[in-house]
Write a protein that holds these residues in place. Structure first.
Motif, PDB file in Angstrom:
ATOM      1  N   LEU A   1       0.729  -1.211  -0.373  1.00  0.00           N
ATOM      2  CA  LEU A   1      -0.349   0.100  -0.179  1.00  0.00           C
ATOM      3  C   LEU A   1       1.294   1.262   0.269  1.00  0.00           C
ATOM      4  CD1 LEU A   1      -3.387  -0.601   2.421  1.00  0.00           C
ATOM      5  CD2 LEU A   1      -2.924   0.129   0.092  1.00  0.00           C
ATOM      6  N   ALA A   2       1.928   1.572   1.012  1.00  0.00           N
ATOM      7  CA  ALA A   2       2.365   2.576   0.568  1.00  0.00           C
ATOM      8  C   ALA A   2       3.525   3.149  -0.463  1.00  0.00           C
ATOM      9  CB  ALA A   2       3.831   2.227   1.645  1.00  0.00           C
ATOM     10  N   GLN A   3       4.228   1.221  -1.030  1.00  0.00           N
ATOM     11  CA  GLN A   3       4.839   1.697  -2.733  1.00  0.00           C
ATOM     12  C   GLN A   3       3.086   2.126  -3.267  1.00  0.00           C
ATOM     13  OE1 GLN A   3       5.360  -1.757  -3.845  1.00  0.00           O
ATOM     14  NE2 GLN A   3       7.729  -1.235  -3.613  1.00  0.00           N
ATOM     15  N   LEU A   4       2.123   2.064  -3.289  1.00  0.00           N
ATOM     16  CA  LEU A   4       1.011   2.605  -4.121  1.00  0.00           C
ATOM     17  C   LEU A   4       0.752   3.638  -3.754  1.00  0.00           C
ATOM     18  CD1 LEU A   4      -0.852   1.068  -7.069  1.00  0.00           C
ATOM     19  CD2 LEU A   4      -2.145   0.252  -4.606  1.00  0.00           C
ATOM     20  N   HIS A   5       0.554   3.892  -2.656  1.00  0.00           N
ATOM     21  CA  HIS A   5       0.467   5.832  -2.377  1.00  0.00           C
ATOM     22  C   HIS A   5       1.536   6.198  -2.899  1.00  0.00           C
ATOM     23  CE1 HIS A   5      -2.594   4.933   0.469  1.00  0.00           C
ATOM     24  NE2 HIS A   5      -3.816   4.255  -0.469  1.00  0.00           N
ATOM     25  N   ALA A   6       2.425   5.761  -2.358  1.00  0.00           N
ATOM     26  CA  ALA A   6       4.221   6.681  -3.005  1.00  0.00           C
ATOM     27  C   ALA A   6       4.072   6.765  -4.646  1.00  0.00           C
ATOM     28  CB  ALA A   6       5.177   5.721  -2.550  1.00  0.00           C
ATOM     29  N   SER A   7       3.767   5.916  -5.197  1.00  0.00           N
ATOM     30  CA  SER A   7       3.519   6.037  -7.068  1.00  0.00           C
ATOM     31  C   SER A   7       2.156   6.851  -7.544  1.00  0.00           C
ATOM     32  CB  SER A   7       3.735   4.587  -7.362  1.00  0.00           C
ATOM     33  OG  SER A   7       4.715   4.657  -7.276  1.00  0.00           O
TER      34      SER A   7
ATOM     35  N   GLU B   1      -4.021   8.918  -5.087  1.00  0.00           N
ATOM     36  CA  GLU B   1      -4.316   7.705  -4.134  1.00  0.00           C
ATOM     37  C   GLU B   1      -5.381   8.441  -3.589  1.00  0.00           C
ATOM     38  OE1 GLU B   1      -2.254  10.836  -4.453  1.00  0.00           O
ATOM     39  OE2 GLU B   1      -2.342  12.471  -2.318  1.00  0.00           O
ATOM     40  N   GLY B   2      -5.665   6.865  -2.649  1.00  0.00           N
ATOM     41  CA  GLY B   2      -7.595   7.120  -1.938  1.00  0.00           C
ATOM     42  C   GLY B   2      -7.976   6.846  -3.207  1.00  0.00           C
ATOM     43  N   ARG B   3      -7.282   6.995  -4.855  1.00  0.00           N
ATOM     44  CA  ARG B   3      -8.496   6.200  -5.378  1.00  0.00           C
ATOM     45  C   ARG B   3      -8.776   4.917  -6.433  1.00  0.00           C
ATOM     46  NH1 ARG B   3     -10.584  10.829  -8.215  1.00  0.00           N
ATOM     47  NH2 ARG B   3     -10.479  12.625  -6.647  1.00  0.00           N
TER      48      ARG B   3
ATOM     49  N   GLY C   1       0.237  -6.914 -10.581  1.00  0.00           N
ATOM     50  CA  GLY C   1       0.963  -6.348 -11.858  1.00  0.00           C
ATOM     51  C   GLY C   1       1.804  -5.267 -11.139  1.00  0.00           C
ATOM     52  N   GLU C   2       2.714  -4.698 -11.759  1.00  0.00           N
ATOM     53  CA  GLU C   2       3.072  -3.626 -11.712  1.00  0.00           C
ATOM     54  C   GLU C   2       2.227  -2.443 -11.954  1.00  0.00           C
ATOM     55  OE1 GLU C   2       6.366  -2.836 -10.068  1.00  0.00           O
ATOM     56  OE2 GLU C   2       6.147  -5.230  -9.833  1.00  0.00           O
ATOM     57  N   LEU C   3       2.265  -1.225 -11.356  1.00  0.00           N
ATOM     58  CA  LEU C   3       1.550  -0.034 -11.926  1.00  0.00           C
ATOM     59  C   LEU C   3       2.468   0.923 -12.636  1.00  0.00           C
ATOM     60  CD1 LEU C   3      -0.843   1.894 -10.520  1.00  0.00           C
ATOM     61  CD2 LEU C   3       1.268   3.297  -9.513  1.00  0.00           C
ATOM     62  N   GLU C   4       1.485   0.994 -14.520  1.00  0.00           N
ATOM     63  CA  GLU C   4       2.127   1.233 -14.973  1.00  0.00           C
ATOM     64  C   GLU C   4       1.571   2.766 -15.104  1.00  0.00           C
ATOM     65  OE1 GLU C   4       3.341  -0.176 -17.536  1.00  0.00           O
ATOM     66  OE2 GLU C   4       4.387  -2.144 -15.942  1.00  0.00           O
ATOM     67  N   VAL C   5       2.180   3.863 -16.271  1.00  0.00           N
ATOM     68  CA  VAL C   5       1.326   4.740 -15.820  1.00  0.00           C
ATOM     69  C   VAL C   5       1.634   5.440 -17.409  1.00  0.00           C
ATOM     70  CG1 VAL C   5       1.675   7.867 -15.183  1.00  0.00           C
ATOM     71  CG2 VAL C   5       1.836   5.423 -13.261  1.00  0.00           C
ATOM     72  N   THR C   6       1.064   6.031 -17.868  1.00  0.00           N
ATOM     73  CA  THR C   6       0.456   6.664 -19.330  1.00  0.00           C
ATOM     74  C   THR C   6      -0.046   8.042 -19.752  1.00  0.00           C
ATOM     75  OG1 THR C   6       0.239   4.429 -20.147  1.00  0.00           O
ATOM     76  CG2 THR C   6       0.121   5.850 -21.261  1.00  0.00           C
ATOM     77  N   GLU C   7       1.481   8.304 -19.897  1.00  0.00           N
ATOM     78  CA  GLU C   7       0.719   9.861 -20.381  1.00  0.00           C
ATOM     79  C   GLU C   7       0.154  10.154 -21.695  1.00  0.00           C
ATOM     80  OE1 GLU C   7       3.096  12.668 -18.875  1.00  0.00           O
ATOM     81  OE2 GLU C   7       3.806  11.851 -16.592  1.00  0.00           O
TER      82      GLU C   7
END
Lengths: 426, 164
Positions: A168-174, A181-183, A195-201
């Protein structure tokens, strides 16, 4: 207005009294029905004409010029969105027969009822469900064409796993730099591995997603932050299973079925959340339920200040002794800026809900009631309407554009005394 | 000749009479005024191409509304399918390696550049909710060219992702 086949025997004037949102809802429901050939084109044209008149007038000259210069020169008999190969069958146009002259209007009437039921879930039914001791977060909204009820979810939650503290801490930090966060849900069903959190801009949005892998299935959670105002956030494919609305933390999730997968999605005007994959309804609801409650809440004093900024007083009743505040709901519609606030109080088995809706347009809350008469109680030059609904009593009244309501279990409070108390402190 | 002028007048009259309410209807269904306008323009294109029959249809307004329903359904179906395609593409580990067109095609000598540009176009149309015309104008191309490029990347991704 001119209808395609004017027919004086058909009277559509009942639509004149309906709100814009109700009419739009009717058109959407009719569109679903149209796939089965049930659409009433005369009624649709009448409603569309009403909406066109209520909206700002269309710039037909510009549209015509655009049509003549940018669309028509490239027209060749296939829709722009007909993207299949040339050999594919033409999806349209289906040349319709003339509208039947004496088509029964039952379908649209049923749809009107359904539309009303959908609106009812905004406050009335939800508040009653809470009041009755049913945790809305663990309840399922069910309706038929004629009725709308909340019933408890299947006994016991589906089994699964919450993210551990480190995850959770890892997820929130990302997610924090993305304001997300919180969503994200904090729980996933048993048998899945995140899996890993992936971010796409993208050009006008940032999306973050996690794929959850199961043994032979997969689901994805996507949170998309639109950095520019959007009026369209994509289209979801669905089968003919009715769309279910599921309210969590004051947000409505639409649960759509498409063959062997489910999608739950909600959009608040800025953030869109999508949960999609091979999940059961119970699982997808449990995932939704694990999205943390928003940290924002509004105390009565803050609500009073907020209304005061707009030159309005808050008529807050004197809550009877022994009632303790438990759940509170606060939501401002990001588009209409309508404000919804309610507070549940409990005293043992008894409940009391006090709520306020500051409307941006015409009031459209609908309350459930039984067949006993409505009592009008005039106090402080305001008409208060008191009625019962199978074990609870409701009072509702308007002050300016603000709607007040109270629900209480029968015998828990003296509703009229409570109403009077609301004016004493102002 | 006289007949074709008359047809043009009829089309103009019908367009001016129906445009506002068709947009109101499409906006309610699609929830987006720009896409609604495009669906209506698209519907009138179909109407004009078949004007010989549509203008003489016993109920041209009914034809337009029914065809608009079909266009919107088609639009929703394809946009949803393309949305899934993009989502699946974004999950591919090395997306940049995937986005290379077959260079045997002379038009696509720079297959990687073309594929990436088409992918961006697809994302504009599907994820950003642009109309075909908006996306086309950003690229300085016609709606027809935009459609062809979207078709091209869509077919390519469908084929490639089938291998994953």
């Amino acid at each position: 207005m001119s209808t395609p086949e004017p027919n004086k025997k058909r009277d559509y004037s009942r639509y004149d009294q309906m709100s814009t949102s109700e009419l739009e809802q009717l058109l959407r429901l009719d569109f679903q029905a149209a796939e089965r050939g049930d659409s009433d084109l005369d009624a649709i044209l009448y409603i569309s004409d009403l909406l066109a008149k209520r909206n700002s007038p269309a710039d037909t000259d510009s549209a015509w010029e655009q049509f003549e210069t940018k669309y028509r020169p490239y027209a060749h008999g296939r829709s722009l969105y007909d993207l299949d190969d040339g050999q594919a069958p033409q999806p349209q146009p289906a040349v319709p027969p003339a509208p039947p002259r004496f088509r029964p209007v039952r379908l649209l009437r049923r749809m009107a009822l359904l539309a009303a039921a959908l609106i009812a879930c905004l406050l009335g039914a939800m508040a009653v469900a809470q009041a009755a001791g049913v945790d809305v977060l663990g309840a399922i909204a069910r309706w038929t064409d004629e009725t709308f009820v909340f019933v408890p979810a299947a006994s016991g939650p589906p089994s699964g796993t919450s993210f551990d503290e480190e995850e959770l801490a890892q997820l929130h930090a990302s997610l924090q730099p993305l304001d997300m966060e919180g969503r994200f849900p904090t729980w996933y069903p048993e048998g899945f591995v995140p899996g890993e959190l992936e971010v796409t801009e993208l050009h006008s949005s940032v999306s973050a997603h996690i794929v959850f892998l199961g043994e032979d299935c997969v689901y994805t959670v996507v949170v998309q932050h639109y950095t520019q105002p959007q009026t369209n956030t994509g289209i979801f494919e669905k089968d003919d299973t009715p769309v279910e609305q599921y309210v969590h933390n004051g947000q409505t999730f639409y649960i759509l079925s498409n063959l062997d997968s489910l999608t739950a999605t909600t959009y608040d005007g800025e953030f869109m959340t999508m949960i999609n994959g091979s999940l059961t309804r119970e699982e997808i609801k449990a995932i939704i339920d694990s999205i943390p409650a928003p940290s924002s809440s509004l105390e009565p004093e803050q609500l009073r200040e907020r209304l005061a900024q707009e030159g309005q007083s808050l008529y807050f009743p004197q809550i009877p002794e022994g009632f303790e505040p438990t759940q509170s709901q606060y939501y401002v519609d990001p588009i209409t800026e309508e404000l919804f606030w309610s507070q549940l109080y409990q005293r043992g088995e008894e409940f009391l809900i006090f709520g306020v809706t500051k409307h941006a347009g015409a009031p459209d809350n609908i309350y459930e009631k039984d067949d006993t008469p409505v009592e009008q109680y005039v106090y402080h030059q305001v008409s208060h309407y008191i009625f019962s609904n199978n074990g609870s009593t409701t009072a509702a009244w308007m002050v300016g554009d603000t709607e007040y309501y109270m629900f209480a279990s029968d015998g828990a409070v003296d509703m009229k005394a409570l109403i009077r108390s609301a004016y004493e402190a102002v | 000749m006289g007949n074709s002028i008359s047809d043009e007048e009829q089309i103009t009259t019908l367009y001016r009479d129906m445009y506002g309410r068709m947009v109101a209807y499409a906006s309610s269904v699609l929830g987006d005024p720009h896409l609604a306008e495009e669906a209506v323009q698209d519907t009138f294109c179909l109407f004009c191409v078949k004007a010989d029959t549509t203008l003489r249809h016993e109920n041209p307004r009914g034809w337009l509304m029914r065809t608009l329903q079909n266009v919107m359904r088609n639009m929703q179906r394809h946009r949803a399918a393309m949305n899934r395609l993009i989502m699946r593409s974004l999950q591919v580990e090395h997306l940049e390696e995937l986005l290379v067109y077959d260079e045997e095609d002379v038009d696509l000598l720079y297959g990687d550049l073309a594929a990436r540009a088409d992918f961006q176009l697809l994302k504009r149309v599907v994820l950003d909710g642009c109309t075909m015309l908006e996306a086309a104008e950003e690229q300085g191309i016609t709606v027809e060219a935009c459609k062809k490029r979207v078709q091209r990347i869509r077919a390519y991704l469908k084929q490639k992702l089938a291998d994953f």
